[in-house]
Design an enzyme around this catalytic site. Structure first.
Site, short mmCIF file in Angstrom:
data_model
loop_
_atom_site.label_atom_id
_atom_site.label_comp_id
_atom_site.label_asym_id
_atom_site.label_seq_id
_atom_site.Cartn_x
_atom_site.Cartn_y
_atom_site.Cartn_z
N HIS A 191 0.19 -13.37 0.04
CA HIS A 191 -0.05 -12.12 -0.69
C HIS A 191 1.09 -11.88 -1.69
CE1 HIS A 191 -3.14 -10.48 2.27
NE2 HIS A 191 -2.68 -11.57 2.86
N ASP A 194 -1.80 -4.34 -2.94
CA ASP A 194 -2.60 -5.16 -2.03
C ASP A 194 -3.58 -4.26 -1.29
OD1 ASP A 194 -3.27 -6.70 0.54
OD2 ASP A 194 -2.05 -8.18 -0.52
#
Length: 463
Positions: free
Chosen positions: A20, A125
């Site tokens: 991520h 995110d």
């Protein structure tokens, strides 16, 4: 109005897991190239981690990216369990939970930045949505949710309607037997964590994906139609990873690249299962035997999964079968450190990738034109594997997801490597992968993506 006020400032909020972190740091580079200031916010240890592992460019040379390394409360950091039949990295859940404590310092940063700009854009995110929720109190702030997985997997997980449309699309291509459920992909605790985050994601103005029309056009079109019906926006701004790399012959990768230099073009398979996978000794042994018996050249990354803090504690040395490394010294190269994957995939000797099918790995492999031997472990990976093998047809399955709790025997590993590397079927996959890679590079490096997706996004946030 503030003197010399920026028209827009972007704040990037990644989940502090390597796959991520990496994607949003690369997106920061893309946005900052348009003279937009980007503030990259992370925990102290993970900000250091992602910068150390960065490939293809130097963040210290980009003057419009500002790093904010923020502390979080101490959290339990258990080691990964290589003997678990469920390969989801539940040992990293305490880190994800601890990261939600960034809410207060992130809110403070947003309030500090808000008066300095006409528009404050938060890109977060999808699993950090609770951290940014207070942006709604700022009159000039808007947020965009970044999905670190494929549009294909996101659609199946988040929209029943689009999921049904995707299944109709698949069946129209003659595929009748398939499993696109998420059975066994997550733990119940992580499902609960995701559910809470997705509730707050509804506050965002749209979604951003690390993909492009060349890879997922039909799925993106279905998602766009769905987004418009909810007054939301969608951008496919990928691939984020650099496509033109300058080789650096330093650090642990140097010996590996030097070894690859001695191999024939298109003769080596790269074997790596990402930063969240740990194998039992039995499975490691079967992989070793399968690679050796395949008679194909290989680079194999053999390491434990990342812990919550990669700088805390000793690195566990993964045991290989006795005498293996000596026997294969001319056939293969074993790499025990974290591997700069792009540097390996772009090497002309590499023509196959045995992978867990994390989305980072898939996109990097596609953009470098390398076919995939798919061995999914958890999360979105089974659906990514389906996309690679059944839709794009640039790979083969090493292991069916329905047999996920079984040890993959050496014969299956050997067969997958031989099929990908030494058969007409494998050659046809490689030709499709090379063609896809060329189309992606043309789309990104030519006049395509700059004038469409990225240009559209920059125009939107600077409007």
């Amino acid at each position: 109005m503030v003197a010399n006020q920026n028209s827009v400032v972007v704040v990037m909020i990644p989940l502090p897991l390597q796959g991520h972190l990496n994607q949003l740091l690369h997106l920061s580079r893309i946005i900052s190239a348009h003279n937009v200031p980007v503030h990259f916010v992370c925990t102290t240890a993970h900000g250091r981690q992602v910068r150390l592992r960065l490939q293809g460019w130097n963040p210290n040379a980009v003057s419009t990216i500002f790093f904010h390394d923020l502390p979080i409360p101490p959290f339990a950091c258990p080691p990964p369990n290589p003997n678990s039949t469920n390969k989801f990295p539940s040992h990293l859940q305490p880190l994800c939970e601890a990261a939600t404590h960034l809410r207060d310092p992130v809110t403070s940063l947003l309030r500090k930045l808000s008066p300095t700009t006409k528009r404050l854009v938060i890109i977060h995110d999808s699993l950090m949505s609770t951290v940014v929720q207070d942006f709604i109190s700022l009159p000039n702030a808007e947020s965009y949710t970044f999905h670190s997985v494929s549009a294909f997997s996101t659609a199946l997980y988040t929209s029943k309607k689009v999921g049904e449309q995707i299944r109709e699309l698949i069946e129209s291509k003659g595929v009748t037997e398939y499993d696109l459920s998420f059975d066994g992909c997550f733990t119940s605790d992580f499902k609960e964590f995701m559910s809470v985050q997705h509730e707050y994601a509804k506050l965002s103005s749209g979604r951003i994906y690390n993909t492009c029309r060349v890879i997922e056009r039909p799925i993106l079109e279905l998602l766009e139609t769905d987004a418009r019906s909810r007054n939301k926006l969608l951008w496919a701004l990928g691939p984020f990873n650099p496509l033109e790399l300058k080789r650096k012959d330093d650090g642990p990768i140097q010996r590996c690249l030097n070894w690859l230099d001695k191999q024939a073009s298109n003769s080596v398979i790269f074997v790596s299962f990402g930063t969240t996978t740990s194998f039992s000794l039995e499975q490691i042994t079967e992989i070793a035997i399968g690679l050796e018996k395949s008679d194909q050249k290989f680079v194999w990354v053999v390491r434990e999964a990342d812990k919550g803090d990669v700088f805390n504690g000793n690195i566990i040395h993964v045991e290989l079968p006795k005498g293996f490394e000596e026997r294969v010294k001319d056939q293969g190269f074993v790499l025990r450190e974290w591997a700069p994957q792009l540097d390996i995939l772009v090497h002309p000797a590499v023509c196959g990738f045995m992978s867990h099918c994390g989305w980072n790995s898939c996109v990097e492999s596609m953009s470098m034109g390398v076919p995939i031997a798919a061995w999914p472990m958890h999360s979105d990976q089974p659906n990514n594997a389906f996309l690679v093998t059944n839709i794009l047809k640039i790979g083969i399955l090493v292991k069916d997801w329905c047999r996920r709790e079984e040890v993959v025997m050496s014969a299956a590993v050997e067969n997958a490597v031989r099929t990908l590397m030494g058969t007409n079927e494998g050659e046809e996959m490689r030709e499709r992968a090379v063609s896809l890679g060329q189309e992606i590079r043309k789309y990104v490096l030519g006049n395509g993506v700059t004038q469409t997706e990225v240009g559209s996004f920059i125009a939107h946030i600077t409007r």
